[in-house]
Motif scaffolding. Structure first.
Motif, mmCIF file in Angstrom:
data_model
loop_
_atom_site.group_PDB
_atom_site.id
_atom_site.type_symbol
_atom_site.label_atom_id
_atom_site.label_comp_id
_atom_site.label_asym_id
_atom_site.label_seq_id
_atom_site.Cartn_x
_atom_site.Cartn_y
_atom_site.Cartn_z
ATOM 1 N N MET A 1 0.894 -1.286 -0.031
ATOM 2 C CA MET A 1 -0.051 -0.059 0.089
ATOM 3 C C MET A 1 1.025 1.236 -0.040
ATOM 4 O O MET A 1 1.913 1.604 0.762
ATOM 5 C CB MET A 1 -0.955 -0.003 1.328
ATOM 6 N N THR A 2 0.532 2.176 -0.746
ATOM 7 C CA THR A 2 1.158 3.627 -0.857
ATOM 8 C C THR A 2 0.948 4.061 0.582
ATOM 9 O O THR A 2 -0.053 4.335 0.920
ATOM 10 C CB THR A 2 0.774 4.315 -2.089
ATOM 11 N N THR A 3 2.127 4.689 1.104
ATOM 12 C CA THR A 3 2.068 5.613 2.147
ATOM 13 C C THR A 3 2.255 6.851 1.918
ATOM 14 O O THR A 3 2.534 7.400 0.797
ATOM 15 C CB THR A 3 3.399 4.977 3.059
ATOM 16 N N LEU A 4 1.811 7.709 2.956
ATOM 17 C CA LEU A 4 2.183 9.346 2.903
ATOM 18 C C LEU A 4 3.277 9.540 2.295
ATOM 19 O O LEU A 4 3.538 10.480 1.644
ATOM 20 C CB LEU A 4 1.541 9.823 4.044
ATOM 21 N N ALA A 5 4.332 8.969 2.947
ATOM 22 C CA ALA A 5 5.858 9.219 2.652
ATOM 23 C C ALA A 5 5.991 8.919 1.095
ATOM 24 O O ALA A 5 6.855 9.691 0.415
ATOM 25 C CB ALA A 5 6.979 8.307 3.352
ATOM 26 N N ASP A 6 5.569 7.839 0.722
ATOM 27 C CA ASP A 6 5.628 7.381 -0.692
ATOM 28 C C ASP A 6 4.979 8.609 -1.528
ATOM 29 O O ASP A 6 5.379 8.766 -2.833
ATOM 30 C CB ASP A 6 4.772 6.037 -1.190
ATOM 31 N N MET A 7 3.796 9.145 -1.163
ATOM 32 C CA MET A 7 3.317 10.357 -1.828
ATOM 33 C C MET A 7 4.005 11.590 -1.993
ATOM 34 O O MET A 7 3.664 12.660 -2.407
ATOM 35 C CB MET A 7 2.036 10.548 -1.401
ATOM 36 N N GLY A 8 5.303 11.530 -1.159
ATOM 37 C CA GLY A 8 5.859 12.654 -1.031
ATOM 38 C C GLY A 8 5.477 13.898 0.200
ATOM 39 O O GLY A 8 6.081 14.921 0.422
ATOM 40 N N PHE A 9 4.682 13.389 1.155
ATOM 41 C CA PHE A 9 4.185 13.832 2.266
ATOM 42 C C PHE A 9 5.518 14.271 3.206
ATOM 43 O O PHE A 9 6.150 13.187 3.748
ATOM 44 C CB PHE A 9 2.948 13.332 2.941
ATOM 45 N N ASP A 10 5.591 15.597 3.785
ATOM 46 C CA ASP A 10 6.712 15.681 4.714
ATOM 47 C C ASP A 10 6.058 15.826 5.863
ATOM 48 O O ASP A 10 5.544 16.945 6.291
ATOM 49 C CB ASP A 10 7.574 16.955 4.195
ATOM 50 N N LEU A 11 5.913 14.735 6.884
ATOM 51 C CA LEU A 11 5.534 15.076 8.090
ATOM 52 C C LEU A 11 6.020 15.983 9.008
ATOM 53 O O LEU A 11 5.349 16.908 9.696
ATOM 54 C CB LEU A 11 5.449 13.571 8.677
ATOM 55 N N ASP A 12 7.313 16.314 8.934
ATOM 56 C CA ASP A 12 8.167 17.088 9.943
ATOM 57 C C ASP A 12 7.704 18.559 9.460
ATOM 58 O O ASP A 12 7.290 19.528 10.423
ATOM 59 C CB ASP A 12 9.672 16.796 9.690
ATOM 60 N N ASP A 13 7.534 18.884 8.330
ATOM 61 C CA ASP A 13 7.032 20.109 7.827
ATOM 62 C C ASP A 13 5.759 20.474 8.279
ATOM 63 O O ASP A 13 5.308 21.510 8.649
ATOM 64 C CB ASP A 13 7.515 20.338 6.173
ATOM 65 N N PHE A 14 4.883 19.288 7.907
ATOM 66 C CA PHE A 14 3.463 19.492 8.286
ATOM 67 C C PHE A 14 3.359 19.834 9.747
ATOM 68 O O PHE A 14 2.488 20.790 10.110
ATOM 69 C CB PHE A 14 2.648 18.360 8.021
ATOM 70 N N LEU A 15 4.022 19.188 10.576
ATOM 71 C CA LEU A 15 3.730 19.599 12.130
ATOM 72 C C LEU A 15 4.277 20.835 12.353
ATOM 73 O O LEU A 15 3.499 21.611 13.106
ATOM 74 C CB LEU A 15 4.685 18.522 12.867
ATOM 75 N N THR A 16 5.324 21.243 11.872
ATOM 76 C CA THR A 16 6.121 22.497 11.939
ATOM 77 C C THR A 16 5.212 23.661 11.600
ATOM 78 O O THR A 16 4.885 24.565 12.416
ATOM 79 C CB THR A 16 7.279 22.827 11.371
ATOM 80 N N ARG A 17 4.632 23.527 10.559
ATOM 81 C CA ARG A 17 3.614 24.506 9.932
ATOM 82 C C ARG A 17 2.369 24.623 10.662
ATOM 83 O O ARG A 17 1.720 25.809 10.923
ATOM 84 C CB ARG A 17 3.106 24.410 8.566
ATOM 85 N N THR A 18 1.922 23.594 10.886
ATOM 86 C CA THR A 18 0.378 23.290 11.762
ATOM 87 C C THR A 18 0.677 24.049 13.216
ATOM 88 O O THR A 18 -0.232 24.776 13.426
ATOM 89 C CB THR A 18 -0.055 22.122 11.701
ATOM 90 N N LEU A 19 1.699 23.802 13.957
ATOM 91 C CA LEU A 19 1.670 24.086 15.328
ATOM 92 C C LEU A 19 2.203 25.614 15.121
ATOM 93 O O LEU A 19 1.675 26.245 16.082
ATOM 94 C CB LEU A 19 2.889 23.365 15.889
ATOM 95 N N ALA A 20 3.050 26.082 14.404
ATOM 96 C CA ALA A 20 3.104 27.432 13.999
ATOM 97 C C ALA A 20 1.967 28.331 13.989
ATOM 98 O O ALA A 20 1.841 29.669 14.443
ATOM 99 C CB ALA A 20 4.241 27.835 12.872
ATOM 100 N N GLU A 21 0.998 27.825 13.298
ATOM 101 C CA GLU A 21 -0.089 28.556 12.765
ATOM 102 C C GLU A 21 -0.907 28.555 14.112
ATOM 103 O O GLU A 21 -1.719 29.556 14.243
ATOM 104 C CB GLU A 21 -0.875 27.757 11.799
ATOM 105 N N ASP A 22 -1.048 27.418 15.045
ATOM 106 C CA ASP A 22 -1.953 27.599 16.159
ATOM 107 C C ASP A 22 -1.358 28.298 17.268
ATOM 108 O O ASP A 22 -1.683 28.864 18.297
ATOM 109 C CB ASP A 22 -2.257 25.851 16.557
ATOM 110 N N LEU A 23 0.132 28.221 17.194
ATOM 111 C CA LEU A 23 0.998 28.674 18.638
ATOM 112 C C LEU A 23 1.092 30.257 18.384
ATOM 113 O O LEU A 23 1.020 31.060 19.434
ATOM 114 C CB LEU A 23 2.092 27.908 18.667
ATOM 115 N N GLY A 24 1.257 30.707 17.248
ATOM 116 C CA GLY A 24 1.788 32.314 17.249
ATOM 117 C C GLY A 24 2.904 32.474 17.904
ATOM 118 O O GLY A 24 3.486 31.563 17.786
ATOM 119 N N ALA A 25 3.213 33.687 17.868
ATOM 120 C CA ALA A 25 4.483 34.149 18.623
ATOM 121 C C ALA A 25 4.713 33.725 19.968
ATOM 122 O O ALA A 25 5.651 33.724 20.535
ATOM 123 C CB ALA A 25 4.728 35.743 18.340
#
Length: 285
Positions: A1-25
């Motif tokens: 089965m094709t995984t998210l990583a196989d699809m080119g998904f960058d989990l680390d980047d997704f976590l960073t961007r999502t948390l930054a959006e929620d946490l603010g400064a």
């Protein structure tokens, strides 16, 4: 089965961007103001309705990002069915970190499981017909990889991930080119090496499209009677995909016409988030 990583998904980047959006400064000022830095909690994540799970690993990763020592027990894999009240995950870790990660984890899991749950309903509705459910490029900008992954967890097959995945000639391409046959011939002459699919919305376009070299037809907004006519005319020469006006009330009749594929934009575009909650219990001392 094709995984998210196989699809080119960058989990680390997704976590960073999502948390930054929620946490603010300033970060989670509420948790910092009210929760002792060393407080620890047990947490139980439960489904509050029957769902098809998708994104459970991503949800867990949010908690691990903010507390590397968190203990997580995941009870369901992506693609599995969970009944109302089912425990999806148990966690034990730093209370501030868990509270800070909670919304990002739940938002992701609720959204992706919502897509998977809706996709599963469509798949179940056409079970036994031989038709295959496809997703589309109707996705939230920036979330296509995870949304298409969720659709697959619900039993759908992924259609084009990007515009460079295949030639799909739509009505506006046809209008600019001057006709279905002209558009298909132009696509064949381009020698992309990709399959050429063309949208047709009336029976009279089918033979010109096939004569010009179409590899696959998209039958757009055709009623079941017209779809059956198209299936009989093509007689297996190329795969046929039905699209347009498809919902849970209509998909069974569409599938029974004999088309090979049915694409449904609403499984990624309009799926409601499912109800999942995270309940905290003070850890025993």
């Amino acid at each position: 089965m094709t995984t998210l990583a196989d699809m080119g998904f960058d989990l680390d980047d997704f976590l960073t961007r999502t948390l930054a959006e929620d946490l603010g400064a300033g970060g989670d000022v509420t948790s910092a103001a009210t929760i002792p830095a060393d407080a620890r909690f047990d947490a139980v994540m439960r489904s509050r309705e029957p769902i098809t799970v998708a994104g459970i690993g991503i949800a867990a990763a949010f908690f691990r990002r903010l507390d590397e020592t968190v203990s997580i027990q995941v009870a369901f894999d992506d693609g599995e069915q969970a009944e109302r009240g089912a425990v999806l995950m148990r966690l034990q870790g730093n209370a501030r970190a868990m509270l800070t990660a909670e919304r990002s984890a739940l938002n992701t899991l609720q959204h992706l499981s919502g897509i998977a749950t809706m996709a599963r309903r469509y798949v179940d509705a056409i079970a036994g017909t031989g038709a295959v459910l496809l997703d589309t490029r109707k996705t939230v900008p920036g979330l296509r990889l995870v949304e298409k992954y969720a659709a697959r967890m619900g039993g759908a097959q992924n259609h084009r991930l990007r515009l460079d995945d295949g030639v799909l000639i739509k009505d506006n391409h046809v209008a600019v080119c001057g006709g279905v046959a002209e558009a298909v011939r132009a696509a064949r002459a381009a020698n992309t090496g990709l399959q050429v699919q063309v949208e047709v919305d009336r029976i009279g376009q089918i033979e010109p499209a096939l004569a010009a070299g179409a590899d696959r037809l998209l039958l757009d907004n055709m009623a079941p009677a017209l779809l059956r006519e198209a299936v009989a005319l093509v007689n297996g020469r190329v795969p046929l995909e039905a699209s347009g006006g498809v919902n849970l009330d209509t998909i069974s009749a569409i599938a029974e016409t004999g088309v090979n594929f049915i694409s449904v934009g609403r499984i990624t575009q309009s799926a409601p988030a499912v109800d999942i909650g995270l309940d905290y219990v003070l850890s025993p001392s």
